[in-house]
Design a protein around this motif. Structure first.
Motif, PDB file in Angstrom:
ATOM      1  N   HIS A  46       0.827  -1.204   0.000  1.00  0.00           N
ATOM      2  CA  HIS A  46       0.000   0.000   0.000  1.00  0.00           C
ATOM      3  C   HIS A  46       0.866   1.261   0.000  1.00  0.00           C
ATOM      4  O   HIS A  46       0.564   2.227  -0.697  1.00  0.00           O
ATOM      5  N   ARG A  47       1.929   1.216   0.783  1.00  0.00           N
ATOM      6  CA  ARG A  47       2.790   2.399   0.890  1.00  0.00           C
ATOM      7  C   ARG A  47       3.495   2.686  -0.429  1.00  0.00           C
ATOM      8  O   ARG A  47       3.587   3.842  -0.853  1.00  0.00           O
ATOM      9  N   SER A  48       3.964   1.657  -1.099  1.00  0.00           N
ATOM     10  CA  SER A  48       4.620   1.842  -2.387  1.00  0.00           C
ATOM     11  C   SER A  48       3.644   2.423  -3.406  1.00  0.00           C
ATOM     12  O   SER A  48       3.989   3.315  -4.179  1.00  0.00           O
ATOM     13  N   TRP A  49       2.412   1.918  -3.403  1.00  0.00           N
ATOM     14  CA  TRP A  49       1.393   2.442  -4.322  1.00  0.00           C
ATOM     15  C   TRP A  49       1.141   3.916  -4.041  1.00  0.00           C
ATOM     16  O   TRP A  49       1.099   4.732  -4.954  1.00  0.00           O
TER      17      TRP A  49
ATOM     18  N   VAL B 240      16.748  10.544   0.707  1.00  0.00           N
ATOM     19  CA  VAL B 240      16.441   9.630   1.818  1.00  0.00           C
ATOM     20  C   VAL B 240      15.232   8.768   1.473  1.00  0.00           C
ATOM     21  O   VAL B 240      15.223   7.559   1.729  1.00  0.00           O
ATOM     22  N   GLN B 241      14.206   9.373   0.868  1.00  0.00           N
ATOM     23  CA  GLN B 241      13.014   8.620   0.487  1.00  0.00           C
ATOM     24  C   GLN B 241      13.347   7.578  -0.582  1.00  0.00           C
ATOM     25  O   GLN B 241      12.819   6.469  -0.552  1.00  0.00           O
ATOM     26  N   ILE B 242      14.214   7.936  -1.506  1.00  0.00           N
ATOM     27  CA  ILE B 242      14.620   6.987  -2.546  1.00  0.00           C
ATOM     28  C   ILE B 242      15.362   5.812  -1.920  1.00  0.00           C
ATOM     29  O   ILE B 242      15.106   4.649  -2.253  1.00  0.00           O
ATOM     30  N   GLU B 243      16.260   6.098  -0.975  1.00  0.00           N
ATOM     31  CA  GLU B 243      16.991   5.028  -0.291  1.00  0.00           C
ATOM     32  C   GLU B 243      16.035   4.134   0.496  1.00  0.00           C
ATOM     33  O   GLU B 243      16.182   2.915   0.504  1.00  0.00           O
ATOM     34  N   LYS B 244      15.049   4.745   1.166  1.00  0.00           N
ATOM     35  CA  LYS B 244      14.071   3.957   1.919  1.00  0.00           C
ATOM     36  C   LYS B 244      13.242   3.080   0.982  1.00  0.00           C
ATOM     37  O   LYS B 244      12.928   1.938   1.306  1.00  0.00           O
ATOM     38  N   ARG B 245      12.895   3.619  -0.177  1.00  0.00           N
ATOM     39  CA  ARG B 245      12.120   2.832  -1.137  1.00  0.00           C
ATOM     40  C   ARG B 245      12.932   1.632  -1.623  1.00  0.00           C
ATOM     41  O   ARG B 245      12.435   0.519  -1.702  1.00  0.00           O
ATOM     42  N   HIS B 246      14.207   1.858  -1.931  1.00  0.00           N
ATOM     43  CA  HIS B 246      15.071   0.748  -2.359  1.00  0.00           C
ATOM     44  C   HIS B 246      15.225  -0.282  -1.246  1.00  0.00           C
ATOM     45  O   HIS B 246      15.225  -1.488  -1.516  1.00  0.00           O
ATOM     46  N   ALA B 247      15.342   0.200  -0.015  1.00  0.00           N
ATOM     47  CA  ALA B 247      15.431  -0.722   1.117  1.00  0.00           C
ATOM     48  C   ALA B 247      14.145  -1.534   1.244  1.00  0.00           C
ATOM     49  O   ALA B 247      14.182  -2.736   1.532  1.00  0.00           O
ATOM     50  N   GLY B 248      13.004  -0.912   1.004  1.00  0.00           N
ATOM     51  CA  GLY B 248      11.723  -1.625   1.056  1.00  0.00           C
ATOM     52  C   GLY B 248      11.611  -2.668  -0.038  1.00  0.00           C
ATOM     53  O   GLY B 248      11.123  -3.773   0.190  1.00  0.00           O
TER      54      GLY B 248
END
Length: 84
Positions: free
Chosen positions: A19-22, A34-42
């Protein structure tokens, strides 16, 4: 201009997956580093989890097959001993 009332199958798949990725992909805000790094980590986390689930399924399938073979051998032994 895209029709916001139209829901595509790929959007439903993205929403079901995470849901968060969507949510993050539907907003046109420019993400920070930071958000890009968190997305890659997810994404990495989801991929590791999927591998773990697939490995567990393989173990369960192997255990089920071993149990079926053991049951077949037990039944064959029982019939062999009682056929005399």
């Amino acid at each position: 201009m895209p029709n916001r009332d139209l829901i595509r199958a790929s959007e439903v798949a993205d929403w079901c997956f995470c849901h968060r990725s969507w949510y993050l992909s539907t907003h046109d805000d420019c993400p920070t580093l930071v958000q890009i790094e968190k997305r890659h980590a997810g994404v990495d986390y989801h991929q590791r989890h999927a591998r773990s689930v697939n490995q567990s399924r393989g173990v369960m399938n192997g255990a089920t097959r071993a149990l079926l073979v053991a049951a077949a051998l037990a039944a064959a032994y029982w019939f062999w001993t009682h056929a005399r």
